[in-house]
Design an enzyme around this catalytic site. Structure first.
Site, PDB file in Angstrom:
ATOM      1  N   GLY A  33     -29.311  41.917 -60.878  1.00 29.67           N
ATOM      2  CA  GLY A  33     -30.133  42.590 -61.871  1.00 29.67           C
ATOM      3  C   GLY A  33     -29.274  43.536 -62.695  1.00 29.67           C
ATOM      4  O   GLY A  33     -28.088  43.748 -62.399  1.00 29.67           O
ATOM      5  N   SER A  35     -27.654  46.887 -64.439  1.00 26.37           N
ATOM      6  CA  SER A  35     -27.235  48.195 -63.942  1.00 26.37           C
ATOM      7  C   SER A  35     -28.413  49.154 -64.052  1.00 26.37           C
ATOM      8  O   SER A  35     -29.075  49.221 -65.087  1.00 26.37           O
ATOM      9  CB  SER A  35     -26.062  48.701 -64.790  1.00 26.37           C
ATOM     10  OG  SER A  35     -25.680  49.995 -64.366  1.00 26.37           O
ATOM     11  N   GLY A  36     -28.708  49.850 -62.965  1.00 33.50           N
ATOM     12  CA  GLY A  36     -29.827  50.779 -62.969  1.00 33.50           C
ATOM     13  C   GLY A  36     -31.143  50.158 -62.538  1.00 33.50           C
ATOM     14  O   GLY A  36     -32.166  50.840 -62.482  1.00 33.50           O
ATOM     15  N   SER A  37     -31.124  48.872 -62.206  1.00 31.56           N
ATOM     16  CA  SER A  37     -32.384  48.218 -61.821  1.00 31.56           C
ATOM     17  C   SER A  37     -32.812  48.597 -60.403  1.00 31.56           C
ATOM     18  O   SER A  37     -33.981  48.404 -60.035  1.00 31.56           O
ATOM     19  CB  SER A  37     -32.258  46.695 -61.951  1.00 31.56           C
ATOM     20  OG  SER A  37     -31.226  46.207 -61.109  1.00 31.56           O
ATOM     21  N   SER A  40     -28.729  48.510 -55.483  1.00 32.18           N
ATOM     22  CA  SER A  40     -28.089  49.207 -54.357  1.00 32.18           C
ATOM     23  C   SER A  40     -29.106  50.027 -53.568  1.00 32.18           C
ATOM     24  O   SER A  40     -29.079  50.033 -52.336  1.00 32.18           O
ATOM     25  CB  SER A  40     -26.964  50.113 -54.860  1.00 32.18           C
ATOM     26  OG  SER A  40     -25.905  49.350 -55.391  1.00 32.18           O
ATOM     27  N   SER A 107     -23.780  40.697 -61.202  1.00 33.31           N
ATOM     28  CA  SER A 107     -23.531  39.241 -61.225  1.00 33.31           C
ATOM     29  C   SER A 107     -24.348  38.578 -62.345  1.00 33.31           C
ATOM     30  O   SER A 107     -25.298  37.848 -62.066  1.00 33.31           O
ATOM     31  CB  SER A 107     -23.837  38.607 -59.872  1.00 33.31           C
ATOM     32  OG  SER A 107     -25.087  38.983 -59.347  1.00 33.31           O
TER      33      SER A 107
END
Length: 210
Positions: A33, A35-37, A40, A107
């Site tokens: 997804g 960045s910021g989704s 992590s 990715s």
């Protein structure tokens, strides 16, 4: 330089042996997804929940991997491809060790993600699309990366100056701008139990499983 004259050595203990001992199936849970989704955040929350359930797991996080193993790679298309290839090879070793392996990488390209899927046995790759609007991802951006990308301080930034190709048939979609982290984890745990990748912990002789 390519390695030559190397042979894969197989020990006496197989992945199936380790899975039986650990009472779980080794799978690669691949979060993808923008960045910021929340990839992590959800991956680490899931790791914590699996640990509480007695499962053996490990998170391969995008930033952590670039601290060491992939520290020599940038963000060009070629380097991103190599980044994902190396992660795939590490993940294969973790699966051989019987671990439930969680990965949290943007990715962005389908071809790279599919290349990892094709390296593994059937049903070992679980793709989870962490779906979140670009607007919401930018609002969450504590590192200020989107701002830098929009002012061209950062180039090849996914979602701004580089494309993100959404999965076409992911095993799961987590809408992180609609679900809480806890709700997201519960949805994934339910999926893993339905697939019999994990099972309920054995009943305690002292509490009767309560």
């Amino acid at each position: 330089m390519k390695s030559s004259n190397t042979v894969w050595h197989q020990g006496q203990i197989t992945q199936k042996d380790r899975e039986k001992q650990l009472r779980q199936k080794a799978v690669l849970i691949w979060f993808t997804g923008l960045s910021g989704s929340g990839k992590s955040t959800i991956a680490y929350a899931l790791e914590h929940k699996l640990y509480q359930l007695g499962n053996h797991c490990y998170v391969l996080d995008g930033d952590n991997i670039r601290h060491g193993l992939n520290g020599n790679l940038g963000f060009s298309q070629e380097d991103r491809k190599e980044n994902i290839r190396r992660i795939g090879e590490v993940a294969k070793l973790f699966l051989d060790a019987g671990l439930i392996t969680l990965s949290a990488f943007i990715s962005p390209f389908r071809a790279y993600r599919n290349a990892i899927r094709q390296k593994l046995e059937k049903d070992q790759f679980i793709e989870i699309f962490v779906k979140c609007s670009l607007k919401e991802c930018e609002k969450r951006d504590v590192k200020g990366l989107y701002k830098k990308a929009r002012s061209n301080e950062i180039t090849d930034f996914t979602g701004i100056s580089s494309p993100y190709e959404e999965p076409e048939n992911p095993e799961l979609i987590i809408e992180s701008d609609k679900l809480t982290v806890e709700e997201s984890v519960e949805k994934i745990i339910g999926y893993l139990m339905n697939r019999k990748i994990i099972t309920k912990p054995p009943a305690s002789p002292f509490t009767g499983g309560k």
